[in-house]
Design a protein around this motif. Structure first.
Motif, short mmCIF file in Angstrom:
data_model
loop_
_atom_site.label_atom_id
_atom_site.label_comp_id
_atom_site.label_asym_id
_atom_site.label_seq_id
_atom_site.Cartn_x
_atom_site.Cartn_y
_atom_site.Cartn_z
N THR A 188 0.84 -1.20 0.00
CA THR A 188 0.00 0.00 0.00
C THR A 188 0.88 1.25 0.00
O THR A 188 1.87 1.30 0.73
CB THR A 188 -0.89 0.01 1.27
OG1 THR A 188 -1.41 -1.28 1.44
CG2 THR A 188 -2.00 1.03 1.18
N ARG A 189 0.49 2.24 -0.78
CA ARG A 189 1.16 3.54 -0.89
C ARG A 189 2.46 3.51 -1.69
O ARG A 189 3.09 4.53 -1.87
CB ARG A 189 1.42 4.19 0.48
CG ARG A 189 0.18 4.88 1.05
CD ARG A 189 0.48 5.52 2.38
NE ARG A 189 0.77 4.51 3.39
CZ ARG A 189 -0.17 3.84 4.05
NH1 ARG A 189 -1.44 4.12 3.84
NH2 ARG A 189 0.16 2.93 4.93
N SER A 190 2.87 2.32 -2.13
CA SER A 190 4.11 2.34 -2.93
C SER A 190 3.75 2.79 -4.35
O SER A 190 2.62 2.58 -4.81
CB SER A 190 4.80 0.98 -2.93
OG SER A 190 4.33 0.22 -4.00
N PRO A 191 4.69 3.45 -5.04
CA PRO A 191 4.36 3.99 -6.37
C PRO A 191 3.95 2.90 -7.37
O PRO A 191 3.26 3.18 -8.34
CB PRO A 191 5.66 4.66 -6.82
CG PRO A 191 6.61 4.60 -5.69
CD PRO A 191 6.06 3.71 -4.63
N PHE A 255 -8.84 5.35 -12.47
CA PHE A 255 -8.40 6.74 -12.29
C PHE A 255 -7.39 6.75 -11.15
O PHE A 255 -7.68 7.14 -10.03
CB PHE A 255 -9.59 7.64 -11.98
CG PHE A 255 -10.66 7.57 -13.04
CD1 PHE A 255 -10.53 8.32 -14.20
CD2 PHE A 255 -11.75 6.73 -12.90
CE1 PHE A 255 -11.48 8.23 -15.20
CE2 PHE A 255 -12.70 6.65 -13.89
CZ PHE A 255 -12.58 7.39 -15.05
N ARG A 256 -6.20 6.31 -11.48
CA ARG A 256 -5.18 6.00 -10.49
C ARG A 256 -4.74 7.21 -9.67
O ARG A 256 -4.41 7.09 -8.50
CB ARG A 256 -3.99 5.44 -11.27
CG ARG A 256 -2.97 4.77 -10.46
CD ARG A 256 -2.05 3.99 -11.38
NE ARG A 256 -1.19 3.16 -10.58
CZ ARG A 256 -0.10 3.60 -10.00
NH1 ARG A 256 0.28 4.83 -10.17
NH2 ARG A 256 0.62 2.78 -9.26
N ARG A 257 -4.72 8.36 -10.30
CA ARG A 257 -4.21 9.55 -9.59
C ARG A 257 -5.31 10.38 -8.96
O ARG A 257 -5.03 11.36 -8.28
CB ARG A 257 -3.43 10.42 -10.56
CG ARG A 257 -2.36 9.63 -11.23
CD ARG A 257 -1.14 10.42 -11.49
NE ARG A 257 -0.13 9.50 -12.02
CZ ARG A 257 0.76 9.82 -12.91
NH1 ARG A 257 0.83 11.05 -13.35
NH2 ARG A 257 1.63 8.93 -13.33
N CYS A 260 -10.27 8.03 -4.75
CA CYS A 260 -10.83 6.72 -5.12
C CYS A 260 -12.33 6.78 -5.43
O CYS A 260 -12.85 5.90 -6.12
CB CYS A 260 -10.53 5.69 -4.04
SG CYS A 260 -11.36 5.99 -2.48
N HIS A 261 -13.04 7.81 -4.95
CA HIS A 261 -14.49 7.86 -5.22
C HIS A 261 -14.75 7.95 -6.73
O HIS A 261 -15.78 7.50 -7.21
CB HIS A 261 -15.19 8.99 -4.45
CG HIS A 261 -14.84 10.37 -4.91
ND1 HIS A 261 -15.43 10.96 -6.00
CD2 HIS A 261 -13.97 11.28 -4.42
CE1 HIS A 261 -14.93 12.17 -6.18
NE2 HIS A 261 -14.04 12.38 -5.22
N ARG A 291 -6.36 7.95 -2.37
CA ARG A 291 -6.03 7.58 -3.77
C ARG A 291 -6.07 6.05 -3.86
O ARG A 291 -5.81 5.37 -2.86
CB ARG A 291 -4.61 8.03 -4.15
CG ARG A 291 -4.28 9.44 -3.72
CD ARG A 291 -4.63 10.44 -4.77
NE ARG A 291 -4.46 11.79 -4.21
CZ ARG A 291 -4.83 12.89 -4.82
NH1 ARG A 291 -5.40 12.83 -6.01
NH2 ARG A 291 -4.66 14.05 -4.27
N PRO A 292 -6.32 5.50 -5.05
CA PRO A 292 -6.35 4.04 -5.18
C PRO A 292 -5.11 3.36 -4.60
O PRO A 292 -5.20 2.30 -3.98
CB PRO A 292 -6.45 3.82 -6.69
CG PRO A 292 -7.16 5.04 -7.18
CD PRO A 292 -6.70 6.17 -6.31
#
Ligand SMILES: C[S@@+](CC[C@H](N)C(=O)[O-])C[C@H]1O[C@@H](n2cnc3c(N)ncnc32)[C@H](O)[C@@H]1O
Length: 343
Positions: A188-191, A255-257, A260-261, A291-292
């Protein structure tokens, strides 16, 4: 030569080198088939060591080619080795390995994407899902164009306990383009966190074992290669049908960037979008402004559970397809980051 089960280490008798085999059978790598061979037996031994303890094991090697990894598997003491190879030019060299190993190699000329593995091994090897993995391993260095669709197919078979997973939690050690290996194992949170990270980690314990530099292959590919080991989990972290999980994860990463909604919203037809998105995020206890890449597997589990409930209440919901709606409206859709983010 040691018999199987003996304590003496098994070794193949002296054989021509892989380089000599390539010359002997005129096995020039076909660029259009993305063939890149590993000739260094230290490296092929390392891949095989990472796959686990292979003494008396039953193995399926996918894409053996000129047989570097094949030799390492046989030297590790495998009981039986099934090889699935698409290119007929490699069959004579594989037959030579079969003779040298006293008939341990079963050669299938075929395409691993369509080959069925649910009856490929003896029935006595079957283990209950909750037990230790069976003594069956899948190993392969495939072209990148094959290894990614193949692992997605095998994820679905893990979820359905089908194909090679009819025998239990069969382990797999496979090569991928380094960046794909990083996505498969990204936290999680890694690029590198992506759709592939969620799909692999909700079903398997995944380990990025080591990286092989491109220069180790002949011919040298443009990229480096990651060796990844998968062990199916006893209990998947998301207990919903594979297709449902795949749909939720695909939409969220569309919509990766964005927050998340945005991705969640495309699970729903326009007239219900706002209300249903709010309901889904609130019931799943997911902050809409994450973010996703910031979502954990537990977040995805909650999202899938709530989406399943909503689909139960509205039987047409699962078939709703955002893209199809756009197509019908003849809108020109230019997805952001789309294909790049899907894998
Ligand atoms: C990257 S080469 C690796 C060869 C060998 N394992 C090595 O490490 O040197 C990939 C091999 O997979 C085979 N292959 C490609 N697509 C395949 C498919 N769909 N099914 C089975 N084999 C395939 C190729 O013919 C080739 O032998």
């Amino acid at each position: 030569m040691a018999a199987s089960g003996s304590l003496t280490k098994y070794r193949l008798p002296p054989l021509p080198t892989i380089r000599e085999i390539i010359k002997l059978y005129n096995l020039r790598a076909e660029k259009h088939l993305s063939q890149n061979f590993l000739l260094d037996l230290k490296l092929t031994d390392k891949i095989v060591r990472k796959s686990g303890h292979l003494q008396n094991a039953y193995i399926c090697e996918v894409g053996p080619g000129p047989g570097g990894i094949t030799r390492s598997i046989l030297n590790a003491g495998a009981e039986e080795l099934l090889v699935v190879e698409k290119d007929t030019r490699f069959i004579p060299g594989l037959k030579m390995l079969n003779e040298a190993s006293n008939g341990k190699v079963r050669i299938v000329h075929g395409d691993i994407l369509t080959y069925r593995m649910d009856r490929s091994f003896p029935g006595h090897l079957r283990k209950h899902w909750e037990e230790e993995p069976p003594n069956i391993h899948i190993i392969g260095n495939l072209p990148f164009s094959v290894s990614t669709p193949l692992i997605i197919k095998w994820f679905e078979q893990i979820a359905n306990r089908d194909g090679p997973f009819k025998y239990g939690r069969t382990q797999m050690t496979l090569t991928f383009q380094k960046e794909v290996a990083e996505r498969l194992t990204a936290s999680t949170r890694s690029p590198q966190r992506s759709r592939l990270s969620i799909m692999s980690q909700y079903l398997c314990s995944v380990k990025n074992c080591f990286t092989i530099p491109g220069r180790a292959f002949v011919p040298k590919p443009e990229v480096d290669v990651g060796v990844v080991k998968f062990t199916p989990l006893i209990r998947p972290q998301i207990e919903q049908p594979f297709k449902l999980v795949e749909k939720v994860v695909r939409c969220v990463f569309q919509f990766r960037r964005k927050y998340c909604h945005r991705g969640v919203s495309i699970l729903f037809p326009e007239e219900k979008r706002l209300k249903f998105t709010e309901h889904m995020l609130m019931s799943a206890d997911v902050d809409p402004s994450l973010r996703p890449t910031e979502l954990t597997i537990a977040h995805f589990k909650n999202l899938c559970d709530v989406y399943r409930e909503m689909c139960n209440q509205d039987p047409n919901l699962f078939d709703y397809n955002f893209r199809e709606e756009l197509r019908m409206k003849k809108l020109c859709f230019k997805p952001e980051e789309e294909e790049k983010d899907l894998l």
